[in-house]
Design a protein around this motif. Sequence first.
Motif, PDB file in Angstrom:
ATOM      1  N   SER A  12     -11.045   8.957  11.632  1.00  0.00           N
ATOM      2  CA  SER A  12     -10.472   9.593  10.443  1.00  0.00           C
ATOM      3  C   SER A  12      -9.059  10.144  10.615  1.00  0.00           C
ATOM      4  CB  SER A  12     -11.395  10.696   9.950  1.00  0.00           C
ATOM      5  OG  SER A  12     -11.746  11.550  11.009  1.00  0.00           O
ATOM      6  N   TYR A  13      -8.631  10.410  11.846  1.00  0.00           N
ATOM      7  CA  TYR A  13      -7.283  10.951  12.006  1.00  0.00           C
ATOM      8  C   TYR A  13      -6.282   9.906  12.475  1.00  0.00           C
ATOM      9  CZ  TYR A  13      -9.780  15.318  11.517  1.00  0.00           C
ATOM     10  OH  TYR A  13     -10.564  16.331  11.036  1.00  0.00           O
ATOM     11  N   LEU A  14      -6.730   8.660  12.536  1.00  0.00           N
ATOM     12  CA  LEU A  14      -5.815   7.580  12.897  1.00  0.00           C
ATOM     13  C   LEU A  14      -4.834   7.355  11.746  1.00  0.00           C
ATOM     14  CD1 LEU A  14      -5.178   5.335  15.003  1.00  0.00           C
ATOM     15  CD2 LEU A  14      -6.573   3.820  13.577  1.00  0.00           C
ATOM     16  N   ARG A  15      -3.537   7.404  12.059  1.00  0.00           N
ATOM     17  CA  ARG A  15      -2.531   7.232  11.001  1.00  0.00           C
ATOM     18  C   ARG A  15      -1.803   5.906  11.092  1.00  0.00           C
ATOM     19  NH1 ARG A  15      -5.303  10.845   8.391  1.00  0.00           N
ATOM     20  NH2 ARG A  15      -5.050  12.971   9.123  1.00  0.00           N
ATOM     21  N   ALA A  16      -1.764   5.324  12.281  1.00  0.00           N
ATOM     22  CA  ALA A  16      -1.123   4.008  12.428  1.00  0.00           C
ATOM     23  C   ALA A  16      -1.569   3.383  13.739  1.00  0.00           C
ATOM     24  CB  ALA A  16       0.390   4.138  12.405  1.00  0.00           C
ATOM     25  N   TRP A  17      -1.490   2.056  13.797  1.00  0.00           N
ATOM     26  CA  TRP A  17      -1.815   1.375  15.056  1.00  0.00           C
ATOM     27  C   TRP A  17      -1.053   0.062  15.142  1.00  0.00           C
ATOM     28  CZ3 TRP A  17      -4.146  -3.439  14.442  1.00  0.00           C
ATOM     29  CH2 TRP A  17      -4.722  -3.692  13.190  1.00  0.00           C
ATOM     30  N   GLY A  26      -1.615  -1.599  11.384  1.00  0.00           N
ATOM     31  CA  GLY A  26      -2.195  -1.023  10.179  1.00  0.00           C
ATOM     32  C   GLY A  26      -1.775   0.423  10.075  1.00  0.00           C
ATOM     33  N   SER A  27      -1.949   0.999   8.892  1.00  0.00           N
ATOM     34  CA  SER A  27      -1.566   2.398   8.748  1.00  0.00           C
ATOM     35  C   SER A  27      -2.392   3.094   7.679  1.00  0.00           C
ATOM     36  CB  SER A  27      -0.083   2.514   8.391  1.00  0.00           C
ATOM     37  OG  SER A  27       0.107   2.329   6.998  1.00  0.00           O
ATOM     38  N   HIS A  28      -2.325   4.399   7.737  1.00  0.00           N
ATOM     39  CA  HIS A  28      -2.842   5.280   6.692  1.00  0.00           C
ATOM     40  C   HIS A  28      -2.047   4.989   5.419  1.00  0.00           C
ATOM     41  CE1 HIS A  28      -2.879   9.306   4.660  1.00  0.00           C
ATOM     42  NE2 HIS A  28      -4.082   9.433   5.199  1.00  0.00           N
ATOM     43  N   TRP A  29      -2.585   5.347   4.267  1.00  0.00           N
ATOM     44  CA  TRP A  29      -1.922   5.012   2.999  1.00  0.00           C
ATOM     45  C   TRP A  29      -0.633   5.782   2.734  1.00  0.00           C
ATOM     46  CZ3 TRP A  29      -1.376   9.410   0.241  1.00  0.00           C
ATOM     47  CH2 TRP A  29      -2.296  10.439   0.487  1.00  0.00           C
ATOM     48  N   SER A  30      -0.487   6.951   3.375  1.00  0.00           N
ATOM     49  CA  SER A  30       0.703   7.765   3.094  1.00  0.00           C
ATOM     50  C   SER A  30       1.979   7.028   3.488  1.00  0.00           C
ATOM     51  CB  SER A  30       0.625   9.075   3.867  1.00  0.00           C
ATOM     52  OG  SER A  30       1.884   9.724   3.835  1.00  0.00           O
TER      53      SER A  30
END
Length: 273
Positions: A87-92, A27-31
Amino acid sequence: MPELPEVETLRRELEPRLTGRTIVESGSHWSTKFTPAVEAIDATIAEVDRRGKFLLLRLVDQRELIVHLGMTGTLSFRAALPDPDDSYLRAWWRLAESADAEAETLLFHDVRRFGRIRIVRTGDYTSIPTLHHAGPEPWDPALTPKLFHELIAKSRRAIKTQLLSQRPVAGVGNIYADEALWAAEINPRVTRLGQARAERLLEEVRRALEKGIDNGGTTLRDYRTVHGGIGGNQYSLAAYGRSGQPCLRCDTDLISAVIDARTTTWCPVCQRR
DNA sequence: CCAGCAGCCTGAAAGC
DNA sequence: TGCTTTCAGGCTGCTG
């Protein structure tokens, strides 16, 4: 800021834990800086490599998952899926274990979002300019003093700027650039270097990076190892961050100025122009 | 092609 | 004390 020693420290930690494993969920942040992360679903990691400050996860399907940590990126593991309130998770990436063991999740956190994630065909870096144009790795046997001198001579920009450009050699950032220039007794604003001084600078770049790796990286604020630990190199810096403090060679107070939008610290006596 | 620079980001520290 | 401003900087992409 993660530079070559920090990324190499992470690479060494990641290698045994990622090699041969399959990404089963992601999964990832929307950016769009991070959304390519999910393209790695179903891929198996063949190799964990590094080029300059870029971490390269070579996949068995002739692609590479490329991670750049930017300023504040960190990588870590957890057994469970990510916390939805992180909140600072950008990808996993959820990694499948070999048969009998449990799966775990590789997490990419990045407070300031200067990092980025890409997937490319193996070796095709045309869409990542800095990587595409990166100079040799510091310990590449092809990087002779002569070649280093020639690469520097291609530009008339300040030597500090050139080191940060990644072109004469890959992996040097603001910390190690200041350290290497201090050690080589070269003024950061110098625009031309003779063969002998170029050779000395190359030696000191290598030495500064080696020391950084040996110390497990430099933690000024955000950098963490995979296990959440801090590095040790911040305790043995001679120039970076020491403006106003005495030079360790000649006792003169170090000075600083902004060069190429980076705070640069040097000794006005040892590193006289 | 290269040089120069704005913009991206947010928390910590400094300034008022 | 609390609000505002400055600072940290690797890389991208635009302009000249």
